[in-house]
Design a protein around this motif. Structure first.
Motif, PDB file in Angstrom:
ATOM      1  N   PRO A  61      31.685  38.199  37.458  1.00 15.44           N
ATOM      2  CA  PRO A  61      32.453  37.529  38.521  1.00 15.44           C
ATOM      3  C   PRO A  61      33.256  38.538  39.332  1.00 15.44           C
ATOM      4  O   PRO A  61      33.651  39.582  38.835  1.00 15.44           O
ATOM      5  CB  PRO A  61      33.379  36.593  37.741  1.00 15.44           C
ATOM      6  N   SER A  62      33.510  38.187  40.575  1.00 18.38           N
ATOM      7  CA  SER A  62      34.310  39.023  41.456  1.00 18.38           C
ATOM      8  C   SER A  62      35.763  38.980  40.996  1.00 18.38           C
ATOM      9  O   SER A  62      36.338  37.910  40.828  1.00 18.38           O
ATOM     10  CB  SER A  62      34.200  38.518  42.887  1.00 18.38           C
ATOM     11  N   GLU A  65      37.882  37.315  43.695  1.00 16.49           N
ATOM     12  CA  GLU A  65      37.803  35.855  43.658  1.00 16.49           C
ATOM     13  C   GLU A  65      38.645  35.299  42.519  1.00 16.49           C
ATOM     14  O   GLU A  65      39.353  34.305  42.686  1.00 16.49           O
ATOM     15  CB  GLU A  65      36.345  35.402  43.514  1.00 16.49           C
ATOM     16  N   ALA A  66      38.592  35.936  41.368  1.00 15.09           N
ATOM     17  CA  ALA A  66      39.383  35.474  40.222  1.00 15.09           C
ATOM     18  C   ALA A  66      40.877  35.577  40.527  1.00 15.09           C
ATOM     19  O   ALA A  66      41.644  34.669  40.198  1.00 15.09           O
ATOM     20  CB  ALA A  66      39.036  36.293  38.982  1.00 15.09           C
ATOM     21  N   LEU A  68      42.308  35.518  43.550  1.00 16.94           N
ATOM     22  CA  LEU A  68      42.644  34.497  44.540  1.00 16.94           C
ATOM     23  C   LEU A  68      42.745  33.109  43.913  1.00 16.94           C
ATOM     24  O   LEU A  68      43.643  32.326  44.244  1.00 16.94           O
ATOM     25  CB  LEU A  68      41.626  34.500  45.677  1.00 16.94           C
ATOM     26  N   GLN A  69      41.851  32.793  42.996  1.00  8.98           N
ATOM     27  CA  GLN A  69      41.905  31.500  42.311  1.00  8.98           C
ATOM     28  C   GLN A  69      43.177  31.382  41.468  1.00  8.98           C
ATOM     29  O   GLN A  69      43.822  30.335  41.436  1.00  8.98           O
ATOM     30  CB  GLN A  69      40.670  31.312  41.428  1.00  8.98           C
ATOM     31  N   GLN A  72      46.102  30.794  43.756  1.00  9.49           N
ATOM     32  CA  GLN A  72      46.087  29.416  44.253  1.00  9.49           C
ATOM     33  C   GLN A  72      46.614  28.469  43.177  1.00  9.49           C
ATOM     34  O   GLN A  72      47.420  27.591  43.450  1.00  9.49           O
ATOM     35  CB  GLN A  72      44.660  29.016  44.676  1.00  9.49           C
TER      36      GLN A  72
END
Length: 93
Positions: A61-62, A65-66, A68-69, A72
């Motif tokens: 996984p990026s 991205e992890a 940013l998630q 959030q």
């Protein structure tokens, strides 16, 4: 298994099959690593940055991205907590 004999001058000839397989040609720099009694010889690329470019592409996984998630999720959690406490405060109006 390939073997070689150390000369009196400390020279070792890398077997031709391995030189071809790993593109080791005259003038190529080699790094030597000592791992708890085992010597590893690794060819050193002329430009290590270029040689490593894209090496990890598509691997798992990026991390961005992890991250940013996770950010959030933390933002939503903080907003929910703020709503909870703002509803609990008495109105001083």
């Amino acid at each position: 298994m390939h073997t070689a004999t150390l000369s009196k001058k400390g020279w070792v000839v890398i077997p031709a099959e391995l030189r071809k397989k790993y593109h080791i040609e005259p003038g190529v720099k080699l790094a030597f690593f000592d791992f708890d009694g085992m010597i590893t010889i690794v060819p050193v690329p002329d430009d290590p940055i270029e040689a490593g470019y894209g090496l990890l592409a598509g691997e798992g996984p990026s991390l961005i991205e992890a991250l940013l998630q996770e950010r959030q999720w933390e933002r939503e959690k903080d907003e929910a907590e703020m709503r909870y406490w703002s509803e609990k405060e008495p109105n001083h109006a």
